[in-house]
Motif scaffolding. Structure first.
Motif, PDB file in Angstrom:
ATOM      1  N   ARG A 264     -32.602 -50.118  32.918  1.00 47.89           N
ATOM      2  CA  ARG A 264     -33.494 -49.693  31.837  1.00 47.89           C
ATOM      3  C   ARG A 264     -33.952 -48.253  32.020  1.00 47.89           C
ATOM      4  O   ARG A 264     -34.931 -47.830  31.417  1.00 47.89           O
ATOM      5  N   GLN A 265     -33.272 -47.507  32.889  1.00 51.73           N
ATOM      6  CA  GLN A 265     -33.527 -46.085  33.113  1.00 51.73           C
ATOM      7  C   GLN A 265     -34.866 -45.819  33.781  1.00 51.73           C
ATOM      8  O   GLN A 265     -35.417 -44.733  33.662  1.00 51.73           O
ATOM      9  N   TYR A 266     -35.397 -46.803  34.507  1.00 55.57           N
ATOM     10  CA  TYR A 266     -36.591 -46.569  35.299  1.00 55.57           C
ATOM     11  C   TYR A 266     -36.189 -45.785  36.548  1.00 55.57           C
ATOM     12  O   TYR A 266     -35.098 -45.952  37.091  1.00 55.57           O
ATOM     13  N   ALA A 267     -37.096 -44.932  37.020  1.00 56.25           N
ATOM     14  CA  ALA A 267     -36.895 -44.253  38.301  1.00 56.25           C
ATOM     15  C   ALA A 267     -37.385 -45.185  39.396  1.00 56.25           C
ATOM     16  O   ALA A 267     -38.555 -45.570  39.429  1.00 56.25           O
ATOM     17  N   VAL A 268     -36.499 -45.580  40.313  1.00 56.55           N
ATOM     18  CA  VAL A 268     -36.796 -46.622  41.297  1.00 56.55           C
ATOM     19  C   VAL A 268     -36.525 -46.079  42.700  1.00 56.55           C
ATOM     20  O   VAL A 268     -35.493 -45.440  42.954  1.00 56.55           O
ATOM     21  N   GLY A 273     -37.621 -53.252  54.905  1.00 53.61           N
ATOM     22  CA  GLY A 273     -37.667 -53.375  56.355  1.00 53.61           C
ATOM     23  C   GLY A 273     -36.514 -54.208  56.876  1.00 53.61           C
ATOM     24  O   GLY A 273     -36.236 -55.296  56.363  1.00 53.61           O
ATOM     25  N   LEU A 274     -35.807 -53.690  57.888  1.00 58.01           N
ATOM     26  CA  LEU A 274     -34.691 -54.424  58.498  1.00 58.01           C
ATOM     27  C   LEU A 274     -35.083 -55.025  59.838  1.00 58.01           C
ATOM     28  O   LEU A 274     -34.713 -56.169  60.150  1.00 58.01           O
ATOM     29  N   SER A 275     -35.785 -54.280  60.636  1.00 55.24           N
ATOM     30  CA  SER A 275     -36.291 -54.760  61.925  1.00 55.24           C
ATOM     31  C   SER A 275     -37.488 -53.889  62.289  1.00 55.24           C
ATOM     32  O   SER A 275     -37.878 -52.999  61.531  1.00 55.24           O
ATOM     33  N   ARG A 276     -38.061 -54.110  63.446  1.00 44.05           N
ATOM     34  CA  ARG A 276     -39.233 -53.352  63.831  1.00 44.05           C
ATOM     35  C   ARG A 276     -38.885 -51.871  63.967  1.00 44.05           C
ATOM     36  O   ARG A 276     -38.055 -51.474  64.786  1.00 44.05           O
ATOM     37  N   GLY A 277     -39.530 -51.058  63.120  1.00 47.83           N
ATOM     38  CA  GLY A 277     -39.311 -49.617  63.163  1.00 47.83           C
ATOM     39  C   GLY A 277     -38.059 -49.151  62.464  1.00 47.83           C
ATOM     40  O   GLY A 277     -37.750 -47.952  62.496  1.00 47.83           O
ATOM     41  N   LEU A 278     -37.299 -50.074  61.814  1.00 48.87           N
ATOM     42  CA  LEU A 278     -36.060 -49.701  61.142  1.00 48.87           C
ATOM     43  C   LEU A 278     -36.146 -50.127  59.674  1.00 48.87           C
ATOM     44  O   LEU A 278     -36.406 -51.291  59.367  1.00 48.87           O
ATOM     45  N   THR A 279     -35.982 -49.163  58.774  1.00 47.40           N
ATOM     46  CA  THR A 279     -36.051 -49.436  57.329  1.00 47.40           C
ATOM     47  C   THR A 279     -34.831 -48.857  56.640  1.00 47.40           C
ATOM     48  O   THR A 279     -34.146 -47.967  57.176  1.00 47.40           O
ATOM     49  N   GLN A 280     -34.573 -49.377  55.440  1.00 48.95           N
ATOM     50  CA  GLN A 280     -33.485 -48.895  54.595  1.00 48.95           C
ATOM     51  C   GLN A 280     -34.085 -48.439  53.265  1.00 48.95           C
ATOM     52  O   GLN A 280     -34.962 -49.097  52.712  1.00 48.95           O
ATOM     53  N   THR A 281     -33.627 -47.305  52.754  1.00 52.30           N
ATOM     54  CA  THR A 281     -34.161 -46.764  51.501  1.00 52.30           C
ATOM     55  C   THR A 281     -33.038 -46.623  50.485  1.00 52.30           C
ATOM     56  O   THR A 281     -31.889 -46.344  50.844  1.00 52.30           O
ATOM     57  N   GLU A 282     -33.417 -46.805  49.216  1.00 47.59           N
ATOM     58  CA  GLU A 282     -32.484 -46.621  48.094  1.00 47.59           C
ATOM     59  C   GLU A 282     -33.229 -45.896  46.981  1.00 47.59           C
ATOM     60  O   GLU A 282     -34.423 -46.121  46.759  1.00 47.59           O
ATOM     61  N   PHE A 283     -32.488 -45.056  46.241  1.00 40.19           N
ATOM     62  CA  PHE A 283     -33.074 -44.301  45.138  1.00 40.19           C
ATOM     63  C   PHE A 283     -32.160 -44.406  43.931  1.00 40.19           C
ATOM     64  O   PHE A 283     -30.944 -44.189  44.053  1.00 40.19           O
ATOM     65  N   LEU A 284     -32.750 -44.740  42.794  1.00 40.76           N
ATOM     66  CA  LEU A 284     -32.001 -44.879  41.549  1.00 40.76           C
ATOM     67  C   LEU A 284     -32.729 -44.102  40.454  1.00 40.76           C
ATOM     68  O   LEU A 284     -33.947 -44.251  40.272  1.00 40.76           O
ATOM     69  N   ASN A 285     -31.984 -43.286  39.723  1.00 40.44           N
ATOM     70  CA  ASN A 285     -32.528 -42.472  38.632  1.00 40.44           C
ATOM     71  C   ASN A 285     -33.685 -41.596  39.100  1.00 40.44           C
ATOM     72  O   ASN A 285     -34.625 -41.333  38.339  1.00 40.44           O
ATOM     73  N   PRO A 287     -34.173 -38.004  40.860  1.00 46.53           N
ATOM     74  CA  PRO A 287     -33.703 -36.765  41.492  1.00 46.53           C
ATOM     75  C   PRO A 287     -34.711 -36.276  42.525  1.00 46.53           C
ATOM     76  O   PRO A 287     -35.910 -36.553  42.412  1.00 46.53           O
ATOM     77  N   ASN A 288     -34.226 -35.560  43.499  1.00 48.18           N
ATOM     78  CA  ASN A 288     -35.062 -35.037  44.585  1.00 48.18           C
ATOM     79  C   ASN A 288     -35.909 -36.146  45.195  1.00 48.18           C
ATOM     80  O   ASN A 288     -37.142 -36.118  45.151  1.00 48.18           O
ATOM     81  N   PRO A 289     -35.289 -37.173  45.758  1.00 49.65           N
ATOM     82  CA  PRO A 289     -36.060 -38.309  46.286  1.00 49.65           C
ATOM     83  C   PRO A 289     -36.946 -37.887  47.452  1.00 49.65           C
ATOM     84  O   PRO A 289     -36.550 -37.063  48.289  1.00 49.65           O
ATOM     85  N   PRO A 290     -38.135 -38.449  47.530  1.00 52.15           N
ATOM     86  CA  PRO A 290     -39.040 -38.114  48.629  1.00 52.15           C
ATOM     87  C   PRO A 290     -38.764 -39.002  49.846  1.00 52.15           C
ATOM     88  O   PRO A 290     -38.046 -40.005  49.772  1.00 52.15           O
ATOM     89  N   ALA A 291     -39.377 -38.653  50.960  1.00 54.89           N
ATOM     90  CA  ALA A 291     -39.305 -39.488  52.156  1.00 54.89           C
ATOM     91  C   ALA A 291     -40.240 -40.675  51.986  1.00 54.89           C
ATOM     92  O   ALA A 291     -41.366 -40.541  51.497  1.00 54.89           O
ATOM     93  N   LEU A 292     -39.786 -41.880  52.350  1.00 54.83           N
ATOM     94  CA  LEU A 292     -40.556 -43.101  52.190  1.00 54.83           C
ATOM     95  C   LEU A 292     -41.078 -43.626  53.514  1.00 54.83           C
ATOM     96  O   LEU A 292     -41.177 -44.832  53.734  1.00 54.83           O
ATOM     97  N   GLY A 293     -41.425 -42.704  54.421  1.00 55.69           N
ATOM     98  CA  GLY A 293     -41.893 -43.157  55.724  1.00 55.69           C
ATOM     99  C   GLY A 293     -43.206 -43.900  55.629  1.00 55.69           C
ATOM    100  O   GLY A 293     -43.306 -45.080  55.985  1.00 55.69           O
TER     101      GLY A 293
END
Length: 595
Positions: A264-268, A273-285, A287-293
C-alpha cells in the motif's frame, strides 16, 4: 353627558322661539336656533369618518410552489379581509392572478411595515430565507412532499472504508412498500425495503476505486421509479504512513503486516530480534533509512506510528521510554502495542488505563467473533484476552460478550492503541484481504497522529444548486487567491473577505451557473464540490429554510386572528365647521330680531 348639552340647547331655543307673541318668521327663528345648537354640538363633538387605510399592512400571505388552494381559503377566512396575498416566483414567468416577488429581499422593500408572514407550500430557498429574519413566519405545509427528505454520507471516504448513506424517505402511497437502493457503476450495491412507504434508511457500499464518482439513490414502488438523487463522493487513496515495526523475535504476524503495508506504499522499517544483542533490519519504501539501534527522538521524528510487541516494549531502557513518551506528548508519533503477553509492560505510556482480562483456555483456543462499526460482518480470530473497560478508553474493536479487544486512549497530543488479538495473518491465508485491510486500517488510523493543516479550502453549503450563492472558507495565514474551475469554461478568481473573529479564515461567495463537479483551489490545497441540478435534493432545502429564517416553526393550528391588518383610518371633522354653523345660526337669530 356632552351629547345632551347640544340637545338641551336646541330644546331651549325652540321653546323660546315658539313662546314669542309675534308669530311672523317663527319657522326662521326655530331653524336658526336648531342651527346654532347643531354648530355648538359639531364644535364640541366633531364627527369621525372612516376610510380605507393607506399604511402598509403588518400581515401578508406568501404563496410558494405546492400550496393548497383550500389552505389559502381557510387562512384568509380566519385572517379577515384586507390581507395582501403575494406569490414567490423566482423564475422568468410572472403569474397574472397574483402579484409576485422575485426574491425574498423584495418582500421587505414592498411591505416595509410587515411583521407577520404566512408562507404556504414548500417555502423559499434556504439562501433567500435569511432575508426574512426578524419576521414572525408561520409555515403552512399541507403535507411533506414525496421523495428523499434528508440524507447524510461521508463525501470523502478512504478507499477500503465502508460508505454509509442514511436519511429519510416519504412515498406517495404509504400503504405500499418502497424499495430503496444505492447504485454504483450501473448496478445496485445495497437495498432496503420500507414496508410503510416511508421512514429512515441506511445503505452501505465499499468503494473499490479511488477518484470522483456519482452514485445514485433510487426509490421504487410497484416496479415504478418514484425518485432518484445523486450521491457524489470523492474516494481518497489512504495517505501512506511511516511505520516502525519492532519485534522481539521473528513472527508471521509482523511479516505479513510488513508486506501488506509495503504493498500500500507505506514507508516501513522493521527491526527483528534474532538473539541476545543480534537484530535484523528491513526497509521498504524508505529512502535514506536510519539506524534502528535504539529509540531516540531523532528516530521517532521519522515515523508516524510505532508498532511493537510486549516483549520489545518491556526491554526499552529509561532513555527509550522517555523518548517514546515525549513523542506521544508532542503528537509526532502514535503507539500500537500488540499485547501478546499475560501482562502489559510497565513502560507502556498511559498503561494505567489498560487492564487485561485473560480468557479461559477453551475460549482462547477457539476463534471468537470480532466486530466494529462499519466493519465486515463475519470476522473471527483467536482472542487470548480482552480489555477491561475504563473511563479513559475508547473501544475500537469488540469481541466476546462485547468486551473490547482493541482500545485507544489519548496521551498528551498522541494516541496509544492496545490490541489483544493474537493472529490476523490467517485472514490473508484464507484469501480474506478485505477483512485484513479493514482491521489494520482501523488500528493504524486510530494511532495516526493528527496532522496540522496549514492551508485548506472547504465549501460551507451542503446542498449547492445553480444560480444560488455558494460560500467557501479558506484557512491559512497566507491563503493566497482562491480560484474556482467549473465543469466547463475557464477558472474564476474570487475575492476573499477576512473573518471578523478568526484571522486565519477567509470567505468567498461563488455563484455556480451549471451543475456538476467544481474544483476550488488555494495554493496546493483543493476541494471538489458537486453542484446539484435544480430539481435534485430539494427535500433538505425545504427542511432548512425555516431555520435559516431564525424563527420557530409555525403551524396552521396556531394561527389566530391577525392584528393591524390594514385597519381603516378614522378621521375627525375640523372644529371650525361647528363654529361656522353656530355663527350662522346665531347671526340669523340676531337678524330676525332686528327686522
Amino acid at each position: 353627558m356632552l351629547y345632551l348639552l347640544p340637545l338641551l340647547l336646541a330644546v331651549l331655543l325652540t321653546v323660546l322661539a315658539l313662546r314669542r307673541p309675534d308669530t311672523r318668521r317663527r319657522g326662521l327663528r326655530v331653524g336658526a336656533g336648531l342651527l346654532a345648537a347643531a354648530g355648538l354640538g359639531l364644535a364640541a363633538l366633531p364627527p369621525v369618518t372612516s376610510r380605507p387605510s393607506t399604511a402598509p399592512p403588518a400581515t401578508a400571505v406568501l404563496l410558494t410552489a405546492g400550496y393548497s388552494p383550500d389552505t389559502l381559503a381557510d387562512l384568509l377566512r380566519r385572517l379577515g379581509p384586507g390581507v395582501p396575498v403575494w406569490r414567490y416566483a423566482p423564475g422568468n414567468v410572472t403569474p397574472n392572478d397574483t402579484p409576485a416577488f422575485r426574491n425574498a429581499s423584495a418582500i421587505r422593500a414592498k411591505l416595509p411595515g410587515l411583521r407577520q408572514l404566512h408562507v404556504l407550500g414548500t417555502g423559499v430557498p434556504p439562501t433567500d430565507a435569511p432575508a426574512l429574519a426578524g419576521l414572525r413566519v408561520h409555515r403552512h405545509a399541507d403535507a411533506r412532499p414525496m421523495g428523499f427528505q434528508q440524507s447524510t454520507w461521508n463525501a470523502q471516504p478512504e478507499l477500503g472504508q465502508l460508505l454509509t448513506v442514511t436519511g429519510t424517505f416519504t412515498g406517495a402511497k404509504t400503504w405500499e412498500p418502497v424499495w430503496l437502493s444505492l447504485r454504483a457503476a450501473g448496478a445496485a450495491r445495497d437495498s432496503v425495503q420500507l414496508p410503510k412507504g416511508m421512514g429512515a434508511f441506511a445503505l452501505r457500499f465499499r468503494p473499490r476505486a479511488a477518484g470522483r464518482a456519482v452514485y445514485m439513490l433510487e426509490a421504487r414502488q410497484s416496479g415504478r421509479r418514484l425518485a432518484q438523487e445523486p450521491v457524489p463522493v470523492e474516494v481518497q487513496d489512504p495517505e501512506p504512513l511511516r511505520v516502525l515495526l519492532l519485534a522481539a523475535a521473528p513472527s508471521f504476524e509482523l511479516r505479513f503486516l510488513k508486506n501488506h503495508l509495503a504493498e500500500r506504499q507505506y514507508a516501513v522499517a522493521l527491526r527483528t530480534g534474532l538473539s541476545r544483542g543480534l537484530t535484523q533490519t528491513e526497509f521498504l519504501n524508505l529512502p535514506n533509512p536510519p539506524a534502528l539501534g535504539s529509540l531516540t527522538p531523532a528516530l521517532l521524528r521519522r515515523f508516524d506510528v510505532v508498532v511493537t510487541d510486549a516483549a520489545t516494549l518491556a526491554g526499552f531502557s529509561s532513555a527509550e521510554t522517555r523518548a517514546l513518551q515525549a513523542a506521544l506528548n508532542n503528537g509526532t508519533s502514535g503507539l500500537l502495542l500488540l499485547a501478546d503477553a499475560p501482562t502489559l509492560p510497565r513502560q507502556l505510556p498511559g498503561g494505567a488505563a489498560f487492564r487485561l482480562q485473560p480468557q479461559p483456555a477453551a475460549a482462547a483456543a477457539t476463534p471468537q467473533r470480532l466486530s466494529w462499526p462499519e466493519g465486515p460482518t463475519t470476522v473471527t480470530a483467536l482472542v487470548p484476552a480482552t480489555l477491561r473497560l475504563a473511563e479513559k478508553l475508547r473501544p475500537l474493536i469488540t469481541g466476546p460478550n462485547r468486551q473490547p479487544v482493541a482500545a485507544t486512549r489519548r496521551v498528551g497530543l498522541g494516541t496509544v492503541v492496545v490490541s489483544t488479538v493474537a493472529e490476523t495473518f490467517p485472514w490473508q491465508l484464507r484469501n480474506q484481504p478485505a477483512i485484513y485491510t479493514a482491521y489494520w486500517s482501523r488500528l493504524l488510523g486510530a494511532a495516526r497522529p493528527g496532522q496540522p493543516t496549514p492551508l485548506s479550502v472547504a465549501a460551507l453549503n451542503h446542498w449547492p444548486h445553480p444560480n444560488a450563492p455558494l460560500e467557501f472558507r479558506t484557512t491559512g495565514a497566507a491563503a493566497g487567491p482562491l480560484s474556482i474551475t467549473p465543469p466547463t469554461g475557464p477558472a474564476l478568481a474570487l475575492a476573499q473577505r477576512p473573518d471578523a473573529l478568526v484571522s486565519e479564515w477567509r470567505t468567498a461567495t461563488y455563484w455556480p451557473a451549471v451543475a456538476g463537479w467544481h474544483r476550488a483551489q488555494v495554493g496546493k490545497a483543493q476541494q471538489w464540490v458537486y453542484v446539484y441540478a435544480p430539481r435534485q435534493w430539494r427535500g433538505p432545502g425545504q427542511q432548512q429554510w425555516p431555520l435559516a429564517a431564525r424563527q420557530p416553526a409555525g403551524t396552521a393550528a396556531s394561527v389566530g386572528p391577525a392584528t393591524n391588518l390594514g385597519a381603516p383610518e378614522r378621521t375627525a371633522w375640523p372644529r371650525w365647521w361647528g363654529y361656522a354653523v353656530f355663527l350662522l345660526g346665531a347671526g340669523l337669530l340676531w337678524l330676525e330680531e332686528k327686522l
